[in-house]
Design an enzyme around this catalytic site. Structure first.
Site, mmCIF file in Angstrom:
data_model
loop_
_atom_site.group_PDB
_atom_site.id
_atom_site.type_symbol
_atom_site.label_atom_id
_atom_site.label_comp_id
_atom_site.label_asym_id
_atom_site.label_seq_id
_atom_site.Cartn_x
_atom_site.Cartn_y
_atom_site.Cartn_z
ATOM 1 N N GLY A 45 0.765 -1.244 0.000
ATOM 2 C CA GLY A 45 0.000 0.000 0.000
ATOM 3 C C GLY A 45 0.792 1.288 0.000
ATOM 4 O O GLY A 45 0.289 2.335 -0.396
ATOM 5 N N GLU A 100 4.133 4.360 5.603
ATOM 6 C CA GLU A 100 2.903 3.561 5.685
ATOM 7 C C GLU A 100 1.778 4.283 4.951
ATOM 8 O O GLU A 100 1.791 5.500 4.815
ATOM 9 C CB GLU A 100 2.571 3.344 7.173
ATOM 10 C CG GLU A 100 1.340 2.530 7.485
ATOM 11 C CD GLU A 100 1.304 1.117 6.921
ATOM 12 O OE1 GLU A 100 1.431 0.983 5.684
ATOM 13 O OE2 GLU A 100 1.112 0.173 7.695
ATOM 14 N N ASP A 101 0.824 3.508 4.456
ATOM 15 C CA ASP A 101 -0.308 4.124 3.755
ATOM 16 C C ASP A 101 -1.321 4.689 4.744
ATOM 17 O O ASP A 101 -1.795 5.806 4.614
ATOM 18 C CB ASP A 101 -0.978 3.139 2.778
ATOM 19 C CG ASP A 101 -1.275 1.776 3.403
ATOM 20 O OD1 ASP A 101 -1.060 1.601 4.626
ATOM 21 O OD2 ASP A 101 -1.731 0.878 2.666
ATOM 22 N N ASP A 104 -4.415 2.580 11.354
ATOM 23 C CA ASP A 104 -5.776 2.363 11.821
ATOM 24 C C ASP A 104 -5.676 2.029 13.319
ATOM 25 O O ASP A 104 -5.563 2.937 14.140
ATOM 26 C CB ASP A 104 -6.353 1.233 10.954
ATOM 27 C CG ASP A 104 -7.825 0.974 11.168
ATOM 28 O OD1 ASP A 104 -8.539 1.901 11.552
ATOM 29 O OD2 ASP A 104 -8.268 -0.157 10.930
ATOM 30 N N LYS A 132 -6.005 7.434 11.082
ATOM 31 C CA LYS A 132 -7.360 7.356 11.641
ATOM 32 C C LYS A 132 -7.223 7.215 13.155
ATOM 33 O O LYS A 132 -7.365 6.124 13.690
ATOM 34 C CB LYS A 132 -8.041 6.075 11.132
ATOM 35 C CG LYS A 132 -8.735 6.130 9.814
ATOM 36 C CD LYS A 132 -9.452 4.773 9.635
ATOM 37 C CE LYS A 132 -9.820 4.494 8.219
ATOM 38 N NZ LYS A 132 -10.267 3.092 8.046
ATOM 39 N N PHE A 154 -13.790 3.508 5.565
ATOM 40 C CA PHE A 154 -12.914 2.645 4.784
ATOM 41 C C PHE A 154 -12.612 3.318 3.454
ATOM 42 O O PHE A 154 -13.511 3.587 2.670
ATOM 43 C CB PHE A 154 -13.561 1.273 4.561
ATOM 44 C CG PHE A 154 -12.622 0.307 3.903
ATOM 45 C CD1 PHE A 154 -11.678 -0.375 4.662
ATOM 46 C CD2 PHE A 154 -12.657 0.103 2.536
ATOM 47 C CE1 PHE A 154 -10.781 -1.252 4.053
ATOM 48 C CE2 PHE A 154 -11.764 -0.771 1.915
ATOM 49 C CZ PHE A 154 -10.836 -1.455 2.687
ATOM 50 N N VAL A 155 -11.323 3.589 3.223
ATOM 51 C CA VAL A 155 -10.936 4.338 2.027
ATOM 52 C C VAL A 155 -10.096 3.490 1.073
ATOM 53 O O VAL A 155 -9.456 2.522 1.490
ATOM 54 C CB VAL A 155 -10.163 5.623 2.400
ATOM 55 C CG1 VAL A 155 -11.073 6.604 3.121
ATOM 56 C CG2 VAL A 155 -8.940 5.304 3.262
ATOM 57 N N ASP A 161 -6.220 -0.540 -1.015
ATOM 58 C CA ASP A 161 -7.007 -1.447 -1.844
ATOM 59 C C ASP A 161 -8.306 -1.874 -1.186
ATOM 60 O O ASP A 161 -8.481 -1.783 0.024
ATOM 61 C CB ASP A 161 -6.202 -2.722 -2.129
ATOM 62 C CG ASP A 161 -6.092 -3.620 -0.896
ATOM 63 O OD1 ASP A 161 -5.614 -3.118 0.138
ATOM 64 O OD2 ASP A 161 -6.513 -4.793 -0.964
ATOM 65 N N ARG A 167 -5.779 0.379 -5.993
ATOM 66 C CA ARG A 167 -4.522 0.970 -5.520
ATOM 67 C C ARG A 167 -3.990 2.057 -6.441
ATOM 68 O O ARG A 167 -3.290 2.961 -6.019
ATOM 69 C CB ARG A 167 -3.436 -0.118 -5.389
ATOM 70 C CG ARG A 167 -3.684 -1.164 -4.317
ATOM 71 C CD ARG A 167 -2.416 -1.991 -4.109
ATOM 72 N NE ARG A 167 -2.649 -3.246 -3.416
ATOM 73 C CZ ARG A 167 -2.672 -3.384 -2.094
ATOM 74 N NH1 ARG A 167 -2.503 -2.339 -1.314
ATOM 75 N NH2 ARG A 167 -2.874 -4.563 -1.542
HETATM 76 P P1 5GP Z 1 -3.707 -1.406 11.638
HETATM 77 O O1 5GP Z 1 -2.740 -2.503 11.958
HETATM 78 O O2 5GP Z 1 -3.176 -0.028 11.938
HETATM 79 O O3 5GP Z 1 -5.041 -1.649 12.252
HETATM 80 O O4 5GP Z 1 -4.027 -1.541 10.116
HETATM 81 C C1 5GP Z 1 -3.264 -1.035 9.164
HETATM 82 C C2 5GP Z 1 -3.566 -1.709 7.843
HETATM 83 O O5 5GP Z 1 -4.967 -2.002 7.679
HETATM 84 C C3 5GP Z 1 -3.217 -0.755 6.743
HETATM 85 O O6 5GP Z 1 -1.854 -0.881 6.384
HETATM 86 C C4 5GP Z 1 -4.184 -1.156 5.660
HETATM 87 O O7 5GP Z 1 -3.637 -2.222 4.924
HETATM 88 C C5 5GP Z 1 -5.398 -1.652 6.404
HETATM 89 N N1 5GP Z 1 -6.436 -0.574 6.509
HETATM 90 C C6 5GP Z 1 -6.817 0.100 7.600
HETATM 91 N N2 5GP Z 1 -7.763 1.018 7.321
HETATM 92 C C7 5GP Z 1 -7.973 0.925 5.987
HETATM 93 C C8 5GP Z 1 -8.843 1.636 5.078
HETATM 94 O O8 5GP Z 1 -9.607 2.545 5.393
HETATM 95 N N3 5GP Z 1 -8.761 1.249 3.771
HETATM 96 C C9 5GP Z 1 -7.934 0.265 3.326
HETATM 97 N N4 5GP Z 1 -7.947 -0.014 2.032
HETATM 98 N N5 5GP Z 1 -7.104 -0.413 4.156
HETATM 99 C C10 5GP Z 1 -7.124 -0.078 5.470
HETATM 100 MG MG MG Z 2 -0.965 -1.646 4.698
#
Ligand code: 5GP
Ligand code: MG
Length: 182
Positions: A45, A100-101, A104, A132, A154-155, A161, A167
């Protein structure tokens, strides 16, 4: 089929991303002057953000890659993170900038940072395109460089993706509800 037709609304435009990346690149040039940072892109991502951000940087830097995926039980992240690609660079004494993209819950990055710390880098900082914060469960994950803070939606696009698609979109947007139902 045109992927753009499945987007309900655009949250961050291509122009906004470009402008913010120029600002962040200036900041990074200053902070990492004479440090030759290792730009550690988290696949898949972060690819577009890595390119957009670093093309405006002018200091010497190196690239490497890492792949960590979290296993999501339904829509809620359950905290299991699997690393499938490790950087090939010797990280000892290096100044690492993780790209990082989106952050969350913070679970993925928290695991990544723990793994990297064991390899004795000089420093580890995080640059994320999107944050977020309302969803954070790992409190110690604090990105120093943030593109945009977004609400809990969710984006997709600019690297993000849905089922491996979207992407390549040059902006960040929200999918139409009917796309999930297909
Ligand atoms: P975390 O470990 O911080 O909960 O999750 C991070 C990963 O979850 C991101 O690198 C991404 O791959 C996925 N993710 C979290 N929120 C979103 C979102 O809104 N859209 C998409 N496409 N992926 C997300
Ligand atoms: Mg990711």
């Amino acid at each position: 089929m045109n992927l753009n037709d499945n987007i309900k609304k655009i949250l961050v435009t291509q122009e906004q991303i470009e402008k913010r990346c120029i600002e962040l690149a200036k900041e990074l040039d200053k902070d990492y002057c004479d440090k030759k940072p290792l730009i550690l892109s988290l696949l898949k991502g972060s690819m577009p953000f890595t390119v957009e951000l670093t093309k405006y940087m002018t200091i010497p830097l190196e690239y490497d890659y890492m792949r960590a995926s979290s296993y999501h039980g339904g829509t809620v992240s359950c905290g299991n993170v699997a690393v499938s690609i490790m950087p090939s660079t010797n990280l000892q004494g290096r100044n690492i900038l993780i790209i990082e993209d989106i952050i969350d819950t913070g679970t993925t990055l928290s695991t990544v940072v723990k793994i990297l710390e064991e390899l004795h880098p000089a420093s580890i900082e995080i640059a994320t395109l999107l944050d977020k914060p309302s969803r954070r469960i790992v409190a110690d994950i604090k990105p120093k460089y943030v593109g945009f803070v977004i609400p809990d939606e969710f984006v997709v696009g600019f690297g993000l993706d849905y089922d491996e698609l979207y992407r390549q979109l040059p902006y960040v947007g929200v999918l139409k509800e009917e796309v999930y139902k297909k």
